[in-house]
Design a protein around this motif. Structure first.
Motif, mmCIF file in Angstrom:
data_model
loop_
_atom_site.group_PDB
_atom_site.id
_atom_site.type_symbol
_atom_site.label_atom_id
_atom_site.label_comp_id
_atom_site.label_asym_id
_atom_site.label_seq_id
_atom_site.Cartn_x
_atom_site.Cartn_y
_atom_site.Cartn_z
ATOM 1 N N VAL A 138 39.244 43.029 37.715
ATOM 2 C CA VAL A 138 38.069 42.145 37.727
ATOM 3 C C VAL A 138 36.900 42.796 38.460
ATOM 4 N N VAL A 139 37.166 43.398 39.622
ATOM 5 C CA VAL A 139 36.073 43.940 40.438
ATOM 6 C C VAL A 139 35.665 45.349 40.025
ATOM 7 N N GLU A 140 36.430 45.982 39.133
ATOM 8 C CA GLU A 140 36.058 47.307 38.649
ATOM 9 C C GLU A 140 34.693 47.242 37.956
ATOM 10 N N GLY A 141 33.773 48.086 38.385
ATOM 11 C CA GLY A 141 32.441 48.096 37.795
ATOM 12 C C GLY A 141 31.503 47.054 38.372
ATOM 13 N N SER A 142 31.937 46.313 39.394
ATOM 14 C CA SER A 142 31.095 45.267 39.983
ATOM 15 C C SER A 142 30.005 45.832 40.876
ATOM 16 N N GLY A 143 30.176 47.079 41.310
ATOM 17 C CA GLY A 143 29.234 47.670 42.253
ATOM 18 C C GLY A 143 29.710 47.582 43.684
ATOM 19 N N ALA A 144 30.794 46.837 43.923
ATOM 20 C CA ALA A 144 31.333 46.716 45.275
ATOM 21 C C ALA A 144 32.120 47.975 45.632
ATOM 22 N N LYS A 145 31.760 48.611 46.750
ATOM 23 C CA LYS A 145 32.446 49.823 47.179
ATOM 24 C C LYS A 145 33.727 49.494 47.955
ATOM 25 N N LYS A 146 33.757 48.321 48.578
ATOM 26 C CA LYS A 146 34.925 47.867 49.330
ATOM 27 C C LYS A 146 35.293 46.452 48.871
ATOM 28 N N PRO A 147 35.725 46.291 47.644
ATOM 29 C CA PRO A 147 35.977 44.943 47.125
ATOM 30 C C PRO A 147 37.051 44.182 47.888
ATOM 31 N N ASP A 148 37.998 44.882 48.508
ATOM 32 C CA ASP A 148 39.038 44.181 49.263
ATOM 33 C C ASP A 148 38.435 43.329 50.371
ATOM 34 N N SER A 149 37.350 43.807 50.977
ATOM 35 C CA SER A 149 36.731 43.074 52.083
ATOM 36 C C SER A 149 36.029 41.813 51.604
ATOM 37 N N ALA A 150 35.840 41.693 50.295
ATOM 38 C CA ALA A 150 35.186 40.518 49.719
ATOM 39 C C ALA A 150 36.141 39.679 48.896
ATOM 40 N N ALA A 151 37.441 39.852 49.129
ATOM 41 C CA ALA A 151 38.438 39.108 48.353
ATOM 42 C C ALA A 151 38.296 37.603 48.528
ATOM 43 N N SER A 152 37.721 37.166 49.645
ATOM 44 C CA SER A 152 37.547 35.727 49.884
ATOM 45 C C SER A 152 36.644 35.087 48.832
ATOM 46 N N ALA A 153 35.649 35.837 48.354
ATOM 47 C CA ALA A 153 34.770 35.304 47.304
ATOM 48 C C ALA A 153 35.556 35.082 46.020
ATOM 49 N N TYR A 154 36.398 36.039 45.686
ATOM 50 C CA TYR A 154 37.271 35.927 44.511
ATOM 51 C C TYR A 154 38.195 34.726 44.648
ATOM 52 N N ARG A 155 38.791 34.569 45.831
ATOM 53 C CA ARG A 155 39.729 33.472 46.054
ATOM 54 C C ARG A 155 39.038 32.119 45.936
ATOM 55 N N ALA A 156 37.836 32.001 46.513
ATOM 56 C CA ALA A 156 37.130 30.719 46.499
ATOM 57 C C ALA A 156 36.734 30.311 45.085
ATOM 58 N N ILE A 157 36.130 31.234 44.341
ATOM 59 C CA ILE A 157 35.645 30.878 43.005
ATOM 60 C C ILE A 157 36.794 30.688 42.025
ATOM 61 N N LEU A 158 37.782 31.565 42.084
ATOM 62 C CA LEU A 158 38.928 31.408 41.189
ATOM 63 C C LEU A 158 39.739 30.165 41.565
ATOM 64 N N GLY A 159 39.817 29.872 42.848
ATOM 65 C CA GLY A 159 40.502 28.661 43.281
ATOM 66 C C GLY A 159 39.803 27.410 42.804
ATOM 67 N N LEU A 160 38.459 27.398 42.898
ATOM 68 C CA LEU A 160 37.700 26.247 42.414
ATOM 69 C C LEU A 160 37.882 26.085 40.915
ATOM 70 N N TRP A 161 37.840 27.192 40.182
ATOM 71 C CA TRP A 161 38.081 27.121 38.731
ATOM 72 C C TRP A 161 39.457 26.532 38.436
ATOM 73 N N SER A 162 40.467 27.002 39.150
ATOM 74 C CA SER A 162 41.830 26.539 38.923
ATOM 75 C C SER A 162 41.954 25.041 39.180
ATOM 76 N N ALA A 163 41.262 24.561 40.206
ATOM 77 C CA ALA A 163 41.325 23.141 40.536
ATOM 78 C C ALA A 163 40.632 22.272 39.485
ATOM 79 N N LEU A 164 39.549 22.792 38.894
ATOM 80 C CA LEU A 164 38.740 21.975 37.984
ATOM 81 C C LEU A 164 39.131 22.124 36.520
ATOM 82 N N ASN A 165 39.637 23.273 36.136
ATOM 83 C CA ASN A 165 39.939 23.502 34.729
ATOM 84 C C ASN A 165 41.013 22.514 34.253
#
Length: 416
Positions: free
Chosen positions: A311-338
């Motif tokens: 998912v984060v490949e090609g996003s421009g993030a050089k350290k995507p692991d440090s931003a995993a919380s953003a992935y968790r929050a948005i994907l978690g919200l999607w999972s709850a609402l879908n």
């Protein structure tokens, strides 16, 4: 249990979260990305969302902040993944509205007001430093706000949801581990500050008391380079284990002193304690066998880690692991609402998050689940899961064997 008792215990964790914020700062893991090789094929066939978009708001620090963990890049990549491979929310694409607070309360307030006046049906955030500011504005206006890691008041305010177990790192996981091992005495080292020590002294007896253990809070003056005297004093009380709440320099000093004094007790820490290979080289034996409470499980062999990498490949993030919380929050919200029935509005999103009908997978959490509205931790109703993640560090600080630890018994209300 009396009403006064309920009020006393309900208010306790809010103050105690100041310790967690002090320990964690504003950023996540500062390590470089692991070198894992992304494979786009793990995303599966395309399943593009169509129709009218569902607007979701996202607040982050922004690149102008003193500390920026590239959450914006990861958030946008996550939305692209949801829209192109997961079919959006009920078939509709997500339109992401973003705002940057630069770790400033005034700017966070501006962002929250912007969101309230927008067409967004919900607000999400990763590891924001201003969760309470956002919640203070969104909560009374019935705008749902889901954050990966809560602040203090945001743990209690209506229409607010905390995806991860914010109390796990503070006392929940070490107390649960002590209970499992039958330990009776635990020493917690933290910075000598009233905002850290006093709340921890209140929360500690509650959490560790439920584990059948006593806790000794060891306050260390900020900037102490040699903690040998503090560790020696703690050892005289015969602790069964140590728990460290601090940053890399704090924990380096603490672990060096333990090794110098030949302490054999197990050591637990938070993610922010663990540095890179250079930091590890300053400690005899490095970080070997130090237990670490982590924000996300990124096992290279796990299918969900491979999806995250793709998912984060090609996003421009050089350290995507440090931003995993953003992935968790948005994907978690999607999972709850879908899959939710009817229109998707602020009102229906609140209703959904107040009473999720079933548990959903918690992103990057070693198979754990979340269920907002189920109140898995009675003293903090907004937290959506009772578990937190615990791994083990290798000598160079690499984390392995990450597993979910249930803290439900640790935060059980007295008399319940």
């Amino acid at each position: 249990m009396s009403l006064s008792t309920r009020r006393r215990w309900a208010a306790l964790p809010c103050a105690a979260l100041a310790v967690a914020l002090l320990a964690s700062g504003c950023s996540g893991d500062d390590t470089e990305s692991s070198g894992r090789v992304p494979d786009k094929s793990v995303l599966g066939p395309e399943n593009k969302a169509t129709g009218a978009p569902v607007e979701i708001a996202f607040i982050t620090t922004g690149p102008k902040a003193p500390v920026y963990t590239e959450e914006l890049e990861v958030a946008k990549a996550t939305v692209s993944y949801i829209n192109n491979y997961l079919g959006g929310i009920n078939g509709r694409p997500i339109a992401l509205t973003t705002c940057e607070d630069e770790i400033q309360v005034s700017l966070a307030r501006n962002c929250a007001n912007k969101f309230v006046q927008s067409g967004a049906v919900a607000v999400a955030s990763g590891e924001t430093s201003n969760a309470d500011t956002v919640a203070s504005i969104t909560s009374p206006l019935a705008m749902p706000y889901l954050t990966a890691a809560g602040g203090q008041q945001s743990l209690m305010l209506p229409n607010t949801y905390v995806l991860g177990n914010s109390l796990g790192a503070l006392a929940g996981v070490p107390a649960a581990y002590a209970k499992q091992k039958g330990y009776k005495n635990v020493a917690i080292l933290t910075v000598d500050s009233p905002t850290a020590v006093e709340p921890l002294k209140r929360l500690g007896p509650f959490a560790f008391g439920n584990a059948g253990a006593q806790v000794d809070v060891v306050a260390v003056p900020l900037g102490t380079a040699d903690m040998t005297p503090q560790i020696q004093a703690a050892l005289e009380k015969k602790p069964d284990m140590f728990h460290l709440l601090g940053d890399v320099s704090f924990c380096t000093s603490a672990i060096k002193a333990m090794r110098t004094l030949n302490a054999t007790q197990p050591v637990m820490s938070v993610t922010q304690c663990i540095g890179d290979a250079e930091a590890a080289s300053q400690i005899p034996g490095g970080y070997k066998d130090v237990m670490v409470i982590v924000n996300a499980a990124l096992d290279p062999g796990a299918p969900e880690t491979k999806i995250f990498d793709a998912v984060v490949e090609g996003s421009g993030a050089k350290k995507p692991d440090s931003a995993a919380s953003a992935y968790r929050a948005i994907l978690g919200l999607w999972s709850a609402l879908n899959g939710m029935p009817g229109d998707i509005t602020r009102e229906t999103v609140v209703a959904r998050l107040n009473a999720m009908p079933e548990p959903k997978p918690l992103p990057l959490a070693a198979g754990d689940t979340f269920q907002c509205g189920s109140k898995p931790i009675a003293v903090v109703p907004n937290i959506c899961t009772a578990s937190a993640l615990l791994g083990k560090a290798e000598e160079d600080g690499t984390l392995v064997d990450v597993k979910a630890v249930d803290t439900t018994p640790i935060f059980k209300m007295p008399g319940s």
